[in-house]
Every structure is written in C-alpha cells, then in structure tokens.
Write a protein that holds these residues in place. Structure first.
Motif, PDB file in Angstrom:
ATOM      1  N   GLN A   1       0.825  -1.204   0.000  1.00 46.77           N
ATOM      2  CA  GLN A   1       0.000   0.000   0.000  1.00 46.77           C
ATOM      3  C   GLN A   1       0.864   1.261   0.000  1.00 46.77           C
ATOM      4  OE1 GLN A   1      -2.739   0.262   3.276  1.00 46.77           O
ATOM      5  NE2 GLN A   1      -3.524   2.265   2.672  1.00 46.77           N
ATOM      6  N   ALA A   2       1.962   1.227   0.760  1.00 41.94           N
ATOM      7  CA  ALA A   2       2.860   2.381   0.815  1.00 41.94           C
ATOM      8  C   ALA A   2       3.525   2.619  -0.533  1.00 41.94           C
ATOM      9  CB  ALA A   2       3.910   2.169   1.898  1.00 41.94           C
ATOM     10  N   VAL A   3       3.882   1.542  -1.226  1.00 38.29           N
ATOM     11  CA  VAL A   3       4.479   1.682  -2.558  1.00 38.29           C
ATOM     12  C   VAL A   3       3.477   2.342  -3.499  1.00 38.29           C
ATOM     13  CG1 VAL A   3       5.470   0.472  -4.535  1.00 38.29           C
ATOM     14  CG2 VAL A   3       5.955  -0.330  -2.221  1.00 38.29           C
ATOM     15  N   ALA A   4       2.238   1.894  -3.437  1.00 37.01           N
ATOM     16  CA  ALA A   4       1.200   2.454  -4.303  1.00 37.01           C
ATOM     17  C   ALA A   4       0.910   3.908  -3.955  1.00 37.01           C
ATOM     18  CB  ALA A   4      -0.076   1.621  -4.188  1.00 37.01           C
ATOM     19  N   GLN A   5       0.954   4.220  -2.672  1.00 40.45           N
ATOM     20  CA  GLN A   5       0.601   5.566  -2.216  1.00 40.45           C
ATOM     21  C   GLN A   5       1.697   6.593  -2.494  1.00 40.45           C
ATOM     22  OE1 GLN A   5      -0.616   5.638   1.883  1.00 40.45           O
ATOM     23  NE2 GLN A   5      -1.059   7.830   1.896  1.00 40.45           N
ATOM     24  N   TYR A   6       2.946   6.198  -2.291  1.00 42.23           N
ATOM     25  CA  TYR A   6       4.036   7.173  -2.339  1.00 42.23           C
ATOM     26  C   TYR A   6       5.042   6.981  -3.472  1.00 42.23           C
ATOM     27  CZ  TYR A   6       2.549   7.836   2.542  1.00 42.23           C
ATOM     28  OH  TYR A   6       1.820   8.072   3.684  1.00 42.23           O
ATOM     29  N   GLY A   7       5.117   5.773  -4.038  1.00 45.61           N
ATOM     30  CA  GLY A   7       6.204   5.453  -4.943  1.00 45.61           C
ATOM     31  C   GLY A   7       6.348   6.390  -6.128  1.00 45.61           C
ATOM     32  N   GLU A   8       5.266   6.624  -6.839  1.00 46.23           N
ATOM     33  CA  GLU A   8       5.333   7.454  -8.045  1.00 46.23           C
ATOM     34  C   GLU A   8       5.768   8.874  -7.720  1.00 46.23           C
ATOM     35  OE1 GLU A   8       2.580   8.570 -11.956  1.00 46.23           O
ATOM     36  OE2 GLU A   8       1.654   7.695 -10.163  1.00 46.23           O
ATOM     37  N   ALA A   9       5.220   9.430  -6.648  1.00 49.69           N
ATOM     38  CA  ALA A   9       5.560  10.807  -6.283  1.00 49.69           C
ATOM     39  C   ALA A   9       7.025  10.924  -5.881  1.00 49.69           C
ATOM     40  CB  ALA A   9       4.661  11.271  -5.136  1.00 49.69           C
ATOM     41  N   VAL A  10       7.538   9.932  -5.167  1.00 54.20           N
ATOM     42  CA  VAL A  10       8.944   9.936  -4.768  1.00 54.20           C
ATOM     43  C   VAL A  10       9.846   9.909  -5.998  1.00 54.20           C
ATOM     44  CG1 VAL A  10      10.749   8.490  -3.719  1.00 54.20           C
ATOM     45  CG2 VAL A  10       8.626   8.952  -2.468  1.00 54.20           C
ATOM     46  N   LEU A  11       9.532   9.038  -6.948  1.00 54.20           N
ATOM     47  CA  LEU A  11      10.349   8.924  -8.155  1.00 54.20           C
ATOM     48  C   LEU A  11      10.258  10.180  -9.031  1.00 54.20           C
ATOM     49  CD1 LEU A  11       9.562   5.206  -8.982  1.00 54.20           C
ATOM     50  CD2 LEU A  11      11.799   6.123  -8.327  1.00 54.20           C
TER      51      LEU A  11
ATOM     52  N   ARG B   1       3.624   3.045 -14.161  1.00 57.56           N
ATOM     53  CA  ARG B   1       3.762   4.415 -13.651  1.00 57.56           C
ATOM     54  C   ARG B   1       5.094   4.590 -12.922  1.00 57.56           C
ATOM     55  NH1 ARG B   1      -1.504   3.808 -11.668  1.00 57.56           N
ATOM     56  NH2 ARG B   1      -0.785   4.142  -9.528  1.00 57.56           N
ATOM     57  N   LEU B   2       5.472   3.586 -12.150  1.00 56.44           N
ATOM     58  CA  LEU B   2       6.741   3.672 -11.426  1.00 56.44           C
ATOM     59  C   LEU B   2       7.916   3.672 -12.390  1.00 56.44           C
ATOM     60  CD1 LEU B   2       6.142   1.239  -8.406  1.00 56.44           C
ATOM     61  CD2 LEU B   2       5.940   3.737  -8.445  1.00 56.44           C
ATOM     62  N   LEU B   3       7.855   2.819 -13.404  1.00 58.23           N
ATOM     63  CA  LEU B   3       8.956   2.725 -14.359  1.00 58.23           C
ATOM     64  C   LEU B   3       9.095   3.983 -15.205  1.00 58.23           C
ATOM     65  CD1 LEU B   3       8.503  -0.977 -15.563  1.00 58.23           C
ATOM     66  CD2 LEU B   3      10.245  -0.081 -13.996  1.00 58.23           C
ATOM     67  N   ASN B   4       8.004   4.706 -15.375  1.00 59.77           N
ATOM     68  CA  ASN B   4       8.016   5.906 -16.225  1.00 59.77           C
ATOM     69  C   ASN B   4       8.113   7.209 -15.436  1.00 59.77           C
ATOM     70  OD1 ASN B   4       7.712   4.346 -18.568  1.00 59.77           O
ATOM     71  ND2 ASN B   4       5.479   4.345 -18.387  1.00 59.77           N
ATOM     72  N   ALA B   5       8.223   7.117 -14.112  1.00 61.98           N
ATOM     73  CA  ALA B   5       8.137   8.313 -13.267  1.00 61.98           C
ATOM     74  C   ALA B   5       9.424   9.110 -13.217  1.00 61.98           C
ATOM     75  CB  ALA B   5       7.713   7.907 -11.845  1.00 61.98           C
ATOM     76  N   GLY B   6      10.541   8.510 -13.600  1.00 60.97           N
ATOM     77  CA  GLY B   6      11.835   9.169 -13.429  1.00 60.97           C
ATOM     78  C   GLY B   6      12.515   8.644 -12.180  1.00 60.97           C
ATOM     79  N   GLY B   7      13.503   9.370 -11.683  1.00 57.28           N
ATOM     80  CA  GLY B   7      14.223   8.917 -10.508  1.00 57.28           C
ATOM     81  C   GLY B   7      14.909   7.584 -10.761  1.00 57.28           C
TER      82      GLY B   7
END
Length: 256
Positions: A70-80, A102-108
C-alpha cells in the motif's frame, strides 16, 4: 554522511535502524502520526517524522520502503517524480501492472530489493538465455500465515501436516497475500513475469522457518535453490533476510 528516508516504522524498519551501517544516517521516517513523538524522543530530535515523504524539503540519498504494498502504491510514483532513488522491499505492489508502468516511467531511480530470497542474479542471467519454466514455493508456519487470506483457505489452528493451500500465478499470490508473497513477485520480476511464474504456498506446523524453494528451467539448463530462513522475532510474517536486504541497500549507499 549519507541520509536515508525510511517509509515505515514497523518490524522491518526497526531491524534496519538497529543494523544501520557506518556513514549512513536516518534523516526522515514516514510513519503514522501516532509514532511521531516516539521517533522524536528516540533520535533526540535528529530524525524528522513525516506523514508524507513529499513534506521533506531536502533530498534524501535513498528512500527505503519498509512498510507495505500500500505504501508503494501511495508514495512510490511521487517519490520517483522528485528524481529520488527509491528502494522497494514490497515488490508485490508491482502485481498491479498499471502501477508498475507508472513507477517505471516516473523518473528517478527504482531499485527492487531481493528481499528474502537468494539467486535472483542467477535467475536474471538465465533470462538472457531463454527461461522456460519458473516455479516458486513458500513454506511457512501457521503463525506466519495468520491474519492473511490463508485463513479463508485452510484451518490454521487444526492443520496437522504440511499442506499446499494455494497454487496460482505470482500476480495472484502477490495480490491475495500482500504481507507474505513479496518473494513471489521478486522472483517473477526477475524471471518470466507475474503471470507465467507458478507459485505454491504451503503451511507447515512442524517448522519455525520460512522456506523458499525455486526451480528454474530453460535453454541454459536448470537450477534448484532452497533457502530456509528465520522470521523476525517481532513479526513472523517478515523474514530476517528481507530486513537484511534493506540493510545491504544502505551499506551499498555508504560505499557510493
């Protein structure tokens, strides 16, 4: 001194804090507000408690997720999207294919930690030569499965011998058992994918260990790996090796 942001303040985060390598410090901890006073007291005000990682006005050298899918879903994209380095232990979150993209395309920079299983490097190497079949089996005590979907599939209180209570894909396992099946997701992401990795989940009343068995076949040949690890004393759902995987990420950070 490298500074880490921890997401989570449960058993795994505690294990990381206790084993933190030299030249690495915790700068921020993302946790429920009810934990904030305890964090301030424990670290004498030198660690900033947060309810959201984006409330941090500095740049952590590493954001280490030790909380939940849940934490990965909630914060992961914004962090990256901030351009930060995020290391994820709850890899089962990526069973949601939309979230994965979304995570793979977010940057970071996104790092998926090996967690409680060994052999991911060999699995990834075998993938280069053509994997044909990957089967993963998890065998744990009844205590490790309590509070999970397993309770709807088998009576954990009366089980007398080792039994398989779930067979399916890694995607199904990661979704149905978010606190127990992150290893299945890690194996899948390193190998033939979420839908083609076959998973068996087993309860064994005779064991106190978490046993992970991996069988891999392909054009390279085949290998069979079994790892029998102890869970954290403070949380039978969490493998000690998974916590040590997070510690290793901190050690690698210190060496950069």
């Amino acid at each position: 001194m490298k500074k880490v942001m921890l997401i989570g303040y449960g058993a795994m985060a505690q294990a990381v804090i206790e084993r933190l390598p030299a030249n690495v410090a915790i700068g921020w901890i993302v946790a429920r507000e009810s934990h904030h006073q305890a964090i301030l007291a424990r670290f004498h005000g030198e660690v900033t408690p947060l309810v959201d990682p984006l409330a941090c006005d500095a740049t952590p050298d590493l954001v280490l997720e030790c909380a939940s899918q849940q934490a990965v879903a909630q914060y992961g994209e914004a962090v990256l999207k901030r351009g930060w380095h995020l290391a994820v232990i709850s890899t089962g979150a990526l069973a949601d294919s939309e979230l994965e993209q979304r995570l793979l395309n977010a940057g970071g920079k996104l790092t998926l930690l090996a967690g409680a299983v060994a052999g991911i490097d060999g699995l990834s190497a075998a993938k280069e030569g053509g994997l044909q079949r990957v089967t993963y089996q998890s065998r744990k005590s009844p205590a490790s499965w309590r509070g999970s979907y397993a309770e709807q599939l088998i009576d954990l209180a009366t089980v007398q011998e080792a039994q398989i209570f779930f067979e399916g894909s890694a995607r199904e396992a990661a979704r149905l058992f978010p606190a127990n099946a992150n290893v299945a997701a890690t194996v899948a992401l390193g190998g033939v994918g979420m839908d083609d990795t076959r998973v068996q989940l087993m309860v064994d009343p005779a064991t106190k260990r978490n046993t992970h068995t991996l069988h891999v076949e392909g054009l390279f040949g085949e290998f069979h790996l079994e790892l029998s690890g102890l869970p954290l004393a403070s949380n039978p759902k969490t493998s000690t090796l998974a916590a040590l995987s997070a510690v290793r990420a901190c050690r690698e950070l210190a060496q950069c």
